[in-house]
Design an enzyme around this catalytic site. Structure first.
Site, PDB file in Angstrom:
ATOM      1  N   HIS A 239       0.909  -1.270  -0.025  1.00 56.64           N
ATOM      2  CA  HIS A 239       0.088   0.196  -0.026  1.00 56.64           C
ATOM      3  C   HIS A 239       0.837   1.239  -0.084  1.00 56.64           C
ATOM      4  O   HIS A 239       1.976   1.426   0.673  1.00 56.64           O
ATOM      5  CB  HIS A 239      -0.890   0.151   1.185  1.00 56.64           C
ATOM      6  CG  HIS A 239      -1.934   1.054   1.278  1.00 56.64           C
ATOM      7  ND1 HIS A 239      -1.797   2.411   1.648  1.00 56.64           N
ATOM      8  CD2 HIS A 239      -3.149   1.026   0.860  1.00 56.64           C
ATOM      9  CE1 HIS A 239      -2.834   3.066   1.548  1.00 56.64           C
ATOM     10  NE2 HIS A 239      -3.791   2.291   1.327  1.00 56.64           N
ATOM     11  N   CYS A 277      -3.729   2.397  -4.552  1.00 57.46           N
ATOM     12  CA  CYS A 277      -4.770   3.285  -3.802  1.00 57.46           C
ATOM     13  C   CYS A 277      -4.801   4.837  -4.280  1.00 57.46           C
ATOM     14  O   CYS A 277      -3.778   5.478  -4.224  1.00 57.46           O
ATOM     15  CB  CYS A 277      -4.200   3.533  -2.218  1.00 57.46           C
ATOM     16  SG  CYS A 277      -5.357   4.336  -1.347  1.00 57.46           S
ATOM     17  N   HIS A 361     -12.722   4.137   1.980  1.00 51.78           N
ATOM     18  CA  HIS A 361     -13.392   5.325   2.710  1.00 51.78           C
ATOM     19  C   HIS A 361     -14.638   5.518   2.222  1.00 51.78           C
ATOM     20  O   HIS A 361     -15.202   5.100   1.061  1.00 51.78           O
ATOM     21  CB  HIS A 361     -12.499   6.685   2.711  1.00 51.78           C
ATOM     22  CG  HIS A 361     -10.985   6.332   3.499  1.00 51.78           C
ATOM     23  ND1 HIS A 361     -10.318   7.055   3.696  1.00 51.78           N
ATOM     24  CD2 HIS A 361     -10.625   4.962   3.758  1.00 51.78           C
ATOM     25  CE1 HIS A 361      -9.289   6.375   4.023  1.00 51.78           C
ATOM     26  NE2 HIS A 361      -9.448   5.079   4.100  1.00 51.78           N
TER      27      HIS A 361
HETATM   28  C1  DNO Z   1      -6.820   3.175   5.569  1.00 54.36           C
HETATM   29  C2  DNO Z   1      -5.978   2.098   4.738  1.00 54.36           C
HETATM   30  C3  DNO Z   1      -4.401   1.668   5.445  1.00 54.36           C
HETATM   31  C4  DNO Z   1      -4.076   0.678   4.925  1.00 54.36           C
HETATM   32  C5  DNO Z   1      -2.764   0.174   5.347  1.00 54.36           C
HETATM   33  C6  DNO Z   1      -2.136  -1.246   4.559  1.00 54.36           C
HETATM   34  O1  DNO Z   1      -7.985   3.238   5.314  1.00 54.36           O
HETATM   35  O2  DNO Z   1      -6.031   2.055   3.421  1.00 54.36           O
HETATM   36  O3  DNO Z   1      -4.554   1.753   6.775  1.00 54.36           O
HETATM   37  O4  DNO Z   1      -5.069  -0.418   5.111  1.00 54.36           O
HETATM   38  O5  DNO Z   1      -2.048   1.277   5.026  1.00 54.36           O
HETATM   39  O6  DNO Z   1      -1.225  -1.479   4.940  1.00 54.36           O
END
Ligand code: DNO
Length: 404
Positions: A239, A277, A361
């Site tokens: 990520h 992401c 989100h």
């Molecule tokens: C937040 C998430 C992050 C993600 C971590 C992956 O919403 O996208 O906390 O889970 O960074 O390791």
């Protein structure tokens, strides 16, 4: 694309049937109760699989645990300190256990100390919806005046330093505490939260760890775990940093396309992949997301679709989270690029042609606003996001869609 939903486990206010009604095809989950660095046993993994497979009335839910988010990487591994080799052995064994149970996609991150970070967890938009916000002036006020980190002021442009002093001077102690709480509380899914003193201790442990050193440590982590993942048939996916720039003087090495290129080249294996992401990477105007999907797509194992609105320009800018189809990222272009990648995989006969994504989100809207929801993870806001994203996918893959 496979529609998935993040579920924090039996404690989550969203039920298994809620996810079924949302129409998801798979679940993203983690064993948050197991301390970072410890082993995930087959029993624990199977127990979570059982929960996910069981509908609210006790029957079959039809859902499976599709993606692990996250199998967290310990601070010891990131720094190569203390029991880091033992943690690596646990990580390797946990990957084997996950594979044994049929879970094949594992997300992780390599952000030191802080996972995702915001300054306001409930920022009101003009229509009354609430979202999460990162305000660089608030963050600098926290860093320079609340945390009082040595040399913090030298990390920000003079203008921000002076705005931060002004803003801090108008905060009462409750406001300063609330700001600190937002920054260090450990948002959902993050490995942990800290008190201010604990945060200072953690930061001190990174003294002398440069971005190059962190990258080398990540490379060694990959050299140790990727062969195990590959042999077991697991796809790891890193990520990005959120936000995608350094915070509190800590190194961050997963913020740009170049960072991802270095990651991929560090160990050349299909098991060494990316979590794309769009919300994290999209904060930087120099990240061309549809282009990144085109160029790095064959290593994208998992996707978070989310949008942000930039509020200022430059490095370390302020932003807030926006509705999934509004904001800096052209979501239609990103999804079109992902669908093209899926087609390439089908043509190549790859078994992983359906890429799992989740609506990442969501704004707090409607009944979300009356409930205690996990910051960033309200049910209705995410449902709105999923519905919009699903609409794009349906339209782009419809037989009557005319492609230019
Ligand atoms: C937040 C998430 C992050 C993600 C971590 C992956 O919403 O996208 O906390 O889970 O960074 O390791």
């Amino acid at each position: 694309m496979k529609q998935t939903w993040r579920w924090f486990g039996p404690e989550d206010s969203v039920s298994i049937n809620d996810m079924r009604q949302a129409g998801v095809q798979g679940v993203v989950s983690s064993l948050h109760h197991i301390p970072t660095g410890d082993l995930w046993s087959v029993n624990e993994i199977e127990e979570r699989q059982q929960c996910i497979a069981t509908a609210t009335n006790g029957g079959h839910s039809g859902l499976t645990w599709e993606v692990v988010e996250s199998l967290p990487v310990s601070e010891h591994i990131k720094r190569q300190s203390g029991p880091w080799r033992e943690h690596i052995a646990h990580y390797q064994q946990s990957l084997r256990h996950l594979a044994h149970c049929g879970v094949q996609v594992v997300c992780y991150n390599f952000m030191p100390v802080l996972d995702w970070t915001r300054t306001n967890l409930s920022y009101e938009l003009p229509d009354g919806a609430r979202c999460m916000r990162y305000d660089v002036v608030d963050f600098a006020a926290f860093d320079i005046h609340v945390l009082q980190r040595a040399l913090a002021a030298s990390d920000y442009p003079e203008e921000i330093v002076s705005h931060a002093a002004d803003r801090f001077s108008r905060m009462d102690s409750a406001a300063a505490d609330a700001l600190a709480q937002n920054v260090v509380c450990g948002l959902p899914g993050a490995a942990q939260g800290y008190s201010l003193d604990q945060l200072r201790e953690q930061l001190a442990l990174y003294d002398g760890i440069s971005a190059d050193r962190l990258r080398r440590n990540q490379q060694e982590f990959l050299e140790l775990v990727i062969p195990v993942a590959e042999a077991a048939g697991v796809r790891l996916c890193c990520h990005p940093d959120d936000p995608p720039f350094s915070l509190l003087g800590l190194p961050r090495v997963m913020s740009t396309e170049e960072d991802y290129r270095l990651l991929i080249n560090a160990v050349d294996s299909p098991a060494n992949g990316i979590t794309l992401c769009t919300g994290s990477l999209g904060v930087r105007a120099d990240n061309d997301l549809p282009g990144m999907v085109g160029r790095l797509g064959n290593r994208i194992h998992f996707v978070h679709l989310r949008n942000i609105q930039r509020e200022s320009a430059g490095y370390r800018l302020s932003f807030h989270e926006s509705a999934h189809l509004e904001g800096a990222t052209d979501m239609v272009a990103v999804i079109a690029a992902l669908l093209a990648e899926e087609q390439r995989r089908k043509d190549a006969g790859r078994a992983d042609s359906a890429i799992p994504f989740r609506p990442d989100h969501g704004l707090e809207i409607l009944t979300d606003l009356e409930q205690e929801t996990q910051p960033g993870y309200p049910a209705i806001g995410r449902l709105r996001g999923l519905a919009e994203l699903r609409g794009i996918i349906t339209a782009l893959t419809h037989s009557r869609t005319v492609h230019a």
